[in-house]
Design an enzyme around this catalytic site. Sequence first.
Site, PDB file in Angstrom:
ATOM      1  N   LYS A   1       7.805 -23.591  23.482  1.00 45.20           N
ATOM      2  CA  LYS A   1       8.579 -22.482  23.431  1.00 45.20           C
ATOM      3  C   LYS A   1       9.349 -22.572  24.851  1.00 45.20           C
ATOM      4  O   LYS A   1       8.957 -23.272  25.903  1.00 45.20           O
ATOM      5  CB  LYS A   1       7.921 -21.149  23.204  1.00 45.20           C
ATOM      6  CG  LYS A   1       6.962 -21.196  21.993  1.00 45.20           C
ATOM      7  CD  LYS A   1       7.263 -19.845  21.347  1.00 45.20           C
ATOM      8  CE  LYS A   1       6.453 -19.751  19.865  1.00 45.20           C
ATOM      9  NZ  LYS A   1       6.922 -20.561  18.687  1.00 45.20           N
TER      10      LYS A   1
ATOM     11  N   HIS B   1       2.734 -27.964  11.418  1.00 40.34           N
ATOM     12  CA  HIS B   1       4.093 -28.663  11.426  1.00 40.34           C
ATOM     13  C   HIS B   1       4.184 -30.194  11.866  1.00 40.34           C
ATOM     14  O   HIS B   1       4.691 -30.982  11.204  1.00 40.34           O
ATOM     15  CB  HIS B   1       5.271 -27.914  12.025  1.00 40.34           C
ATOM     16  CG  HIS B   1       5.046 -26.414  11.484  1.00 40.34           C
ATOM     17  ND1 HIS B   1       4.847 -26.088  10.222  1.00 40.34           N
ATOM     18  CD2 HIS B   1       5.284 -25.108  12.234  1.00 40.34           C
ATOM     19  CE1 HIS B   1       4.830 -24.660  10.241  1.00 40.34           C
ATOM     20  NE2 HIS B   1       5.010 -24.154  11.436  1.00 40.34           N
TER      21      HIS B   1
ATOM     22  N   ARG C   1       0.851  -1.364  -0.108  1.00 44.26           N
ATOM     23  CA  ARG C   1       0.137  -0.069  -0.048  1.00 44.26           C
ATOM     24  C   ARG C   1       0.946   1.446   0.021  1.00 44.26           C
ATOM     25  O   ARG C   1       0.479   2.406  -0.400  1.00 44.26           O
ATOM     26  CB  ARG C   1      -0.876   0.122   1.301  1.00 44.26           C
ATOM     27  CG  ARG C   1      -2.433  -0.035   0.722  1.00 44.26           C
ATOM     28  CD  ARG C   1      -3.360   0.048   1.729  1.00 44.26           C
ATOM     29  NE  ARG C   1      -2.911   0.160   3.115  1.00 44.26           N
ATOM     30  CZ  ARG C   1      -3.515   0.084   4.405  1.00 44.26           C
ATOM     31  NH1 ARG C   1      -4.973  -0.226   3.872  1.00 44.26           N
ATOM     32  NH2 ARG C   1      -3.214  -0.060   5.485  1.00 44.26           N
TER      33      ARG C   1
ATOM     34  N   LYS D   1       0.236 -20.362   6.414  1.00 45.95           N
ATOM     35  CA  LYS D   1      -0.179 -20.333   7.461  1.00 45.95           C
ATOM     36  C   LYS D   1      -0.158 -18.830   8.253  1.00 45.95           C
ATOM     37  O   LYS D   1       0.519 -18.147   7.811  1.00 45.95           O
ATOM     38  CB  LYS D   1       0.240 -21.136   8.470  1.00 45.95           C
ATOM     39  CG  LYS D   1       1.594 -21.014   9.103  1.00 45.95           C
ATOM     40  CD  LYS D   1       1.887 -22.053   9.969  1.00 45.95           C
ATOM     41  CE  LYS D   1       1.465 -21.815  11.356  1.00 45.95           C
ATOM     42  NZ  LYS D   1       2.194 -20.875  12.392  1.00 45.95           N
TER      43      LYS D   1
HETATM   44  C1  BG6 Z   1       5.869 -21.000  12.859  1.00 44.15           C
HETATM   45  C2  BG6 Z   1       5.349 -20.602  14.373  1.00 44.15           C
HETATM   46  O1  BG6 Z   1       5.082 -21.576  11.899  1.00 44.15           O
HETATM   47  O2  BG6 Z   1       6.979 -22.030  13.006  1.00 44.15           O
HETATM   48  C3  BG6 Z   1       6.464 -19.990  15.012  1.00 44.15           C
HETATM   49  O3  BG6 Z   1       4.219 -19.831  13.806  1.00 44.15           O
HETATM   50  C4  BG6 Z   1       7.572 -21.028  15.272  1.00 44.15           C
HETATM   51  O4  BG6 Z   1       5.581 -19.712  16.276  1.00 44.15           O
HETATM   52  C5  BG6 Z   1       7.936 -21.379  14.115  1.00 44.15           C
HETATM   53  O5  BG6 Z   1       8.585 -20.420  15.848  1.00 44.15           O
HETATM   54  C6  BG6 Z   1       9.096 -22.460  14.077  1.00 44.15           C
HETATM   55  O6  BG6 Z   1       9.769 -22.643  12.759  1.00 44.15           O
HETATM   56  P1  BG6 Z   1      11.379 -23.224  12.728  1.00 44.15           P
HETATM   57  O7  BG6 Z   1      11.388 -23.665  11.278  1.00 44.15           O
HETATM   58  O8  BG6 Z   1      12.022 -22.298  13.359  1.00 44.15           O
HETATM   59  O9  BG6 Z   1      11.269 -24.581  13.443  1.00 44.15           O
END
Ligand code: BG6
Length: 469
Positions: free
Chosen positions: A336, A233, A42, A141
């Site tokens: 986390k 994932h 934008r 996502k």
């Molecule tokens: C994302 C999540 O899809 O994947 C995050 O929204 C997460 O919260 C991330 O940290 C992890 O990805 P990777 O590749 O670092 O394991």
Amino acid sequence: MLDIVIFGGVGDLSLRKLLPSLYYLFRDKQLSSKTRILCVSRSPLERDEFLNKVEEKLVFFLGADFKKGIWNRFAQILLYEDIDVSTSKDWHKLVTFLSVEDSEKDILYYLSVTPALFSPICEHLKENGLNPPFSRVVVEKPLGEDFESAKDIGRILASCFKEDQIYRIDHYLGKEAVQNILHLRFSNHLMETVWSKDHIERVDITVSETVGVEGRARFLDRIGTLRDMVQNHLMQLLSYITLEAPKSLNADDIRDQKIKVIRALRPIDAANVAESTIKAQYTSGEVEGIKVPGYQDELRQQPYEVEGAGETFVALKVHIDNPRWAGVPFYLKTGKRMECRLAEIRITFKPPASNIYSETDSNQLTIQIQPELTVSINLLMKQLMGTDAQLISHKNQMNLNNRDGDKTRMPEAYERLLREIIKGNQTYFVRGDEILASWKWIDSIRNAWDVTGQEMLTYKAGSMGPSLD
Ligand code: BG6
């Protein structure tokens, strides 16, 4: 000729991942110099301002791989347009740019924007005839927050594109070690023959992160780890590990098998949620030598108010009700602020049917996805100088990073996925029905948590969190 249009073209994902990946593809001659990359957003930006912004980010993210000579050539294929996608007034700019009458051409739209903008974008693309059969769309996502919202997104995309034009990204499917799973399973007789309940005792899928909520507190707290990590994932990892042999490497043959697994997942509902799931939040602790506050304290430090009801950790015990996997527990764990950054799948085999040794341990096959890319297997051997009955477990590790001393750079997930999209290969992209099936299963868990008022446990930051076994 390929035109790539990135909506949200100067947003974080575009600058951090997409443009660096496209730079590499360009450098490695996977993109022709006739390709045009149009970044749309934008903000009114002059061409110089736009290019300076991109250059600054590429210098930062590519480090030593940034080369001025390549950048000068890459910059020539980069374009910018300010378009307010939610109104009709600016769309003529895209119509002029794309001139879709030329059916020799390929158009790839990357919707790197909030899903709330999918609808106006798709409507305007359709209204302006910018969705010819040779166009493709890429989304990622969050594709919904539950079954119903995912269905709405599916409907919006389907109003403009056919399924074979839609590429839904789960960036885990761009990771080398994940793509290697099918090779490992289906090109080795050794694996193929032992891949079932008759030989496998349990499977552990763990994705632990050391990061906390960072700048995403509001989103992560609302969505929680179950929806942020498991629905996509971890379920992708689970389906790759458990699917039946596809008829061929054709994208739909593989995806047909993936969805069968998701549909065979035993539902988790109010009756079994307590024994099958844990949700938790971290308390203060130490991660990789650094003291960190607990989740609730971290939320209090945010400049806005956050409720604090989201889980930062989930553990699930899952069953797949089909003949191959009946009775085998799958332990899924992700969170986390855990002890280390790790993504791995560990297959534990049953003990030998007739074990004449008194000491025993299990054979394990471990596929590490990150931080290392390895496949390791441990075998029990006679202990050196030990008695005949003394065994020792030997771990043999294969490194996917550096096979045969190959020092080739390991491309990032987005680069790998963009290359597949450009080739038109949908194998590593999630089909619409798969997304819906996985949301259905996840919704049932969330509903059961609500109905039973399942307790939110805590875990110390820097630990591996609570376990279900
Ligand atoms: C994302 C999540 O899809 O994947 C995050 O929204 C997460 O919260 C991330 O940290 C992890 O990805 P990777 O590749 O670092 O394991």
